[in-house]
Design an enzyme around this catalytic site. Structure first.
Site, PDB file in Angstrom:
ATOM      1  N   CYS B 115      50.278  15.938  39.724  1.00 47.37           N
ATOM      2  CA  CYS B 115      51.312  14.926  39.530  1.00 47.37           C
ATOM      3  C   CYS B 115      52.647  15.474  40.006  1.00 47.37           C
ATOM      4  O   CYS B 115      52.740  16.586  40.490  1.00 47.37           O
ATOM      5  CB  CYS B 115      51.404  14.519  38.060  1.00 47.37           C
ATOM      6  SG  CYS B 115      52.055  15.808  37.010  1.00 47.37           S
ATOM      7  N   CYS B 118      53.925  18.950  39.084  1.00 42.96           N
ATOM      8  CA  CYS B 118      53.384  20.099  39.799  1.00 42.96           C
ATOM      9  C   CYS B 118      54.290  20.449  40.973  1.00 42.96           C
ATOM     10  O   CYS B 118      54.593  21.612  41.226  1.00 42.96           O
ATOM     11  CB  CYS B 118      51.997  19.797  40.337  1.00 42.96           C
ATOM     12  SG  CYS B 118      50.769  19.568  39.082  1.00 42.96           S
ATOM     13  N   ASP B 520      24.015   9.616  45.710  1.00 41.02           N
ATOM     14  CA  ASP B 520      23.558  10.993  45.755  1.00 41.02           C
ATOM     15  C   ASP B 520      23.365  11.398  44.287  1.00 41.02           C
ATOM     16  O   ASP B 520      23.924  10.768  43.403  1.00 41.02           O
ATOM     17  CB  ASP B 520      24.649  11.848  46.426  1.00 41.02           C
ATOM     18  CG  ASP B 520      24.348  13.315  46.347  1.00 41.02           C
ATOM     19  OD1 ASP B 520      23.237  13.683  46.716  1.00 41.02           O
ATOM     20  OD2 ASP B 520      25.221  14.069  45.897  1.00 41.02           O
ATOM     21  N   ASP B 707      29.178  13.083  47.342  1.00 45.38           N
ATOM     22  CA  ASP B 707      30.302  14.006  47.165  1.00 45.38           C
ATOM     23  C   ASP B 707      30.267  15.247  48.042  1.00 45.38           C
ATOM     24  O   ASP B 707      31.298  15.741  48.434  1.00 45.38           O
ATOM     25  CB  ASP B 707      30.404  14.428  45.694  1.00 45.38           C
ATOM     26  CG  ASP B 707      29.321  15.396  45.310  1.00 45.38           C
ATOM     27  OD1 ASP B 707      28.195  15.215  45.816  1.00 45.38           O
ATOM     28  OD2 ASP B 707      29.581  16.321  44.539  1.00 45.38           O
ATOM     29  N   ASP B 711      26.418  15.360  52.169  1.00 45.26           N
ATOM     30  CA  ASP B 711      26.425  13.904  52.177  1.00 45.26           C
ATOM     31  C   ASP B 711      27.277  13.350  53.308  1.00 45.26           C
ATOM     32  O   ASP B 711      27.263  12.147  53.557  1.00 45.26           O
ATOM     33  CB  ASP B 711      27.000  13.362  50.858  1.00 45.26           C
ATOM     34  CG  ASP B 711      26.115  13.705  49.691  1.00 45.26           C
ATOM     35  OD1 ASP B 711      24.901  13.704  49.879  1.00 45.26           O
ATOM     36  OD2 ASP B 711      26.645  13.968  48.596  1.00 45.26           O
TER      37      ASP B 711
END
Lengths: 71, 829
Positions: B115, B118, B520, B707, B711
């Site tokens: 966010c 940071c 997946d 992910d 994939d």
């Protein structure tokens, strides 16, 4: 109403200036990050700028506020 | 009151928000209050932040921080050595720019930014380091621009500082494509600015003209204001609207009619007519419509482009996967070299916990390799001497010596990227409804306009031009061309607020049409890491068993060990790892073993291993010298809402399938728990791609959710692809949408909203067409005055925009057993 003949060209010149300034700011990268400036203004990291007496009062108010929230 | 609050917070870590394991005691003083932390890593990071006076961070952040990769305070020697590699000129030459003799400038990609706080923390922490002249973080691209004085500090030291507060910095090499994106974005902002400023100015003059038309205005002022509008509108029509003309030209060349064609005709037509009217001092001017239309359309395009740019960047994701340094063995000595300098035939030592720098063959030693980055499977695979290993995978158990066989573009990782390119090129094109409508519409309008001008030419040549023009303006496809983008923008915004980031325009349309959703398994339907599911104690207490197990696993890099991290206390002594079997160690003078039942029970010679509790998951046996203590069941757990979401998707009439590289019974088990009947287990990325190709050829409208790197080809090949938020950057870049929260329930919401969006678009298109069909004959007959045309145009646009705003809320989910009601709903929409 003849003043319009003067005012409208002046307005157009102003618009041209504004656009020039806008182009300059885009090209110098000021629009590259459109997110963080909106948040960073809210971070009160200016504590060293606050006079000491005012600071203490602010602290107390904050502690009080926090404890109310916690409770 | 304060004590209550503290005990309330015991449950989650103040820094990263993860659960705090019971019995641990990591405290950091933040803001004068003790805060619990889940691990020494978080504690060290929090302490560093507080010590450097940046505790404001905790007040301003809006989300939990990401958990640090390693303990912050005392970075391991190996990390420091690796970071110090960045000080070598041969590495720096790629991404560090020398401003003058000492000043250096570099761009870094920062991982772990969650966010705005940071970004603030990084800015301030680094700006305070000696020698740093400027540090600024770009929140949208997660990039940091760093300027420092090379004589006072070094890049390696600054990178270590970034690690110390819980983030990771990597050098950023912008490739050509990214530079183009950057330019594209700046150009778009400039165009938007020109259109916006122009719109405001021209509108002011237009109001004067309208008022003048009603109340009467001297002719010379009318002419003058028209000229002023012309001056302002020219850059809008010729500069800001250029992207539409370029796209329209491209479409015409490829002999297709998209929405850009009527848009260009409308803008250019209305503009040139107005110029003509101004110069000849006749007819009407439409400068206000031109600028407003351009501005609204540009805003839509800009928002779409921003969403597209928001996802990760392919080039750098690949870079992050490969390690930056390698331990090269030359003449018996170990030498830390940059991984890019390795050549075929080099001998490299890979220690446990380190990434293999390039494809190679094991020449000495044997170990388990974590290949999850490539295959998605979280359990390491055992490799012996003489076997090939792949660059980018992680060595888990023992040090191995490998001989490099392939580097750079020849490695398997690069091969996957090539597969990705191919899949992307062959991706089935999705035709947009609006574009299809547009092509008929444009053809019809052009034909009508031509017909009208021809007829009027016969009747009254002096009127022909103005009547034709009013036909073109009345049919100005404002409403039509706003119909789709406004609905898409509203729906995209709603989904984004709810955790689904859409990056390609066609996603909503194809989600609404989806007939198949393919998942997946690992990391998508499941959490993607092993966690402790069950403890069956054979004697003693559960806590005792867990404590011993955690002590034994404390130093292991094996994914199994990670499941025990939360219970970590003191590591055991004399730890010994038996490859593929388990671990042995001493605690308080007693010897323990954990691992496969056979291996563990060897410790107590006369006991046979007790029977395994069940077949699913992984069972480890914990044994002391005098007999077994407990069974520990590990499992990759299903995501919380996976069962509900799969059921809801099926209730919506969508086929759910599972594709996984995992060939173990666990795959069937997961499918069974979720009620998925169609599964393909143990398939390679190529087979996955072939499978979805087959489905697509059979006419399936496919959505792929995945992910891992493995994939990626499938994600790229599917009509619509969605990556999990935890996916690798590379996977996110290839996906059409990213599920930010990792909550599968959002998929159901997205499908529902997409269907509603489709019906809103249809309503909008229907309305726009209806308006045009009604107005066209009137205009053609010469009944419509230009100001009426302008009002009608604006009103129909407003209706369209208002209708689209209905998409700013999620569709409420209905009970699952009413597919009939939904069918009806669609039909009426």
């Amino acid at each position: 109403m003849d003043i319009l003949y003067l005012l409208i060209p002046i307005a157009i010149i102003f618009v041209a200036c504004a656009l020039w300034a806008f182009f300059w700011s885009v090209n110098s990268g000021q629009y590259d990050d459109l997110e963080s400036p909106a948040h960073s203004i809210l971070f009160d990291d200016d504590e060293e700028l606050i006079p000491d007496d005012a600071k203490q009062a602010a602290r107390d108010a904050k502690v009080k506020h926090d404890s109310q929230q916690d409770g | 009151m304060m004590i209550d609050a503290a005990s309330e917070q015991v449950r989650s870590c103040f820094h990263c928000g993860r659960d705090v394991p019971p019995g641990s005691d990591f405290i950091a003083q933040i803001d004068g209050k003790p805060r619990t932390m889940c691990c020494p890593g978080c504690q060290a990071v929090a302490q560093t932040i507080v010590d450097s006076g940046l505790d404001n961070y905790y007040r301003h952040r809006t989300g939990s921080s990401s958990a640090p990769e390693m303990a912050g305070r005392s970075l391991p020697e190996s990390t420091l050595a690796e970071l110090a590699l960045y000080d070598q000129p041969s590495i720096q030459k790629d991404f560090v720019h020398a401003v003058d003799e000492h000043r250096r400038e570099a761009s870094l990609v920062i991982e772990g930014i969650t966010c705005a706080a940071c970004a603030w923390l990084l800015d301030h922490h680094l700006s305070r380091q000696p020698g740093v002249e400027q540090a600024s973080v770009n929140l949208s691209s997660h990039r940091m621009r760093l300027c420092w004085d090379d004589s006072l500090t070094s890049l390696g030291r600054l990178l270590a500082e970034i690690y110390r507060i819980g983030y990771q910095g990597h050098p950023y090499h912008p490739d050509r494509e990214e530079q183009l994106l950057e330019q594209e974005k700046r150009r778009a902002i400039r165009r938007l600015g020109v259109a916006g400023v122009g719109l405001m100015q021209v509108m002011m003059y237009a109001i004067a003209l309208y008022a003048g038309a009603l109340q009467g205005m001297e002719e010379r002022f009318v002419t003058f204001i028209r000229w002023a509008s012309l001056v302002i509108a020219t850059p809008v029509a010729l500069y800001a609207a250029r992207p539409f003309y370029v796209a329209a030209l491209r479409d015409l060349r490829s002999r297709s009619l998209s929405m850009d064609v009527p848009v260009s005709i409308a803008i250019l037509g209305a503009f040139s007519a107005s110029v003509w009217a101004t110069v000849t001092d006749s007819g009407e001017v439409y400068f206000d419509s031109v600028t407003m239309f351009t501005f609204f359309l540009l805003i839509g395009r800009f928002l779409e482009m921003q969403a597209r740019h928001r996802t990760g960047r392919a080039g750098n994701a690949l870079l992050n996967l490969l390690p930056t340094s390698a331990l090269k063995l030359a003449d018996g000595a170990e030498l830390l070299v940059p991984a890019t300098e390795l050549t075929v035939g080099d001998r490299v030592l890979v220690k446990p916990g380190h990434t293999i720098p390039a494809d190679g063959i094991i020449r000495r030693g044997h170990s388990s390799i974590d290949e999850s980055a490539l295959t998605g499977e979280y359990l390491p695979v055992r490799h012996r001497e003489g076997e090939a290993v792949v660059g980018g995978t992680l060595n888990v158990e023992n040090p191995i010596e490998i001989e490099i066989s392939r580097t750079g573009g020849d490695t398997q990782l690069s091969a996957i990227v090539r597969l990705l390119d191919r899949a992307q090129a062959e991706k089935p094109a999705t035709a947009h409804t609006a574009d299809r409508v547009a092509s008929y519409f444009v053809a019809a309008v052009l034909a009508t306009a031509a017909g009208v001008s021809l007829i009027w030419w016969q009747i009254d040549p002096s009127h022909a031009f103005w009547v034709t023009l009013s036909v073109l303006v009345v049919t100005c496809p404002c409403a039509l061309s706003l119909a789709t983008p406004t609905a898409l923008t509203a729906a995209t915004g709603t989904l984004r607020q709810n955790g689904l980031l859409i990056t390609r325009g066609h996603v909503l349309e194809s989600l609404a049409k989806a007939t198949h959703i393919v998942f997946d398994k690992t990391g998508t339907l499941t959490e993607g890491n092993l966690s402790l599911r069950d403890v069956i104690t054979l004697r003693g207490s559960r806590e005792e068993a867990l404590r011993i197990a955690a002590a034994l696993e404390a130093h292991s890099e094996h994914p199994i060990a990670r499941a025990f991290r939360p219970f970590a206390t003191e590591p055991a002594e004399a730890l010994e790892s038996h490859l593929g079997q388990g671990l042995e160690g001493r605690i308080a003078g007693r010897c323990y073993r954990i691992g496969k039942p056979q291996f563990a029970t060897e410790l107590c010679a006369d006991t046979a291993p007790p029977p395994t509790p069940d077949q699913f998951g992984h069972w480890l046996l914990l044994c002391a010298e005098d007999g077994p203590i407990a069974w520990l069941g590990l499992d990759d757990q299903l995501r919380q809402d996976a069962v509900d979401s799969v059921r809801a998707l099926r209730a919506l009439g969508i086929e759910v399938e599972m594709l996984t590289g995992d060939s173990s019974p666990a795959a069937r088990d997961v499918a069974h728990k979720l009620g998925i009947e169609r599964i393909q287990a143990g398939v390679t990325p190529e087979q996955k791609l072939a499978h979805i190709r087959r489905l697509q050829q059979q006419g399936a409208q496919l959505v792929m959710v995945g992910d891992g790197i493995n994939d990626i080809p499938v994600l790229a090949g599917a009509q619509t692809s969605i990556a999990m938020g935890s996916a690798t950057d590379l996977a996110k870049t290839c996906a059409d949408a990213v599920l930010l929260t990792g909550s599968l329930g959002r998929l159901v919401d997205a499908v529902l909203l997409a269907r509603k969006c489709r019906s809103v678009i249809r309503e909008n298109l229907g309305w726009a067409l209806l308006y045009n069909v009604l107005a066209l004959p009137l205009a053609a007959a010469g009944f419509i005055a230009p100001y009426m045309a302008a009002i009608g145009m604006s009103a129909s646009s407003l209706v369209v925009v208002g209708n689209a705003l209905r998409l700013s809320k999620l569709v409420r989910r209905r009970p699952h057993n009413q597919p009939q009601a939904q069918e009806n709903d669609q039909a009426s929409g």
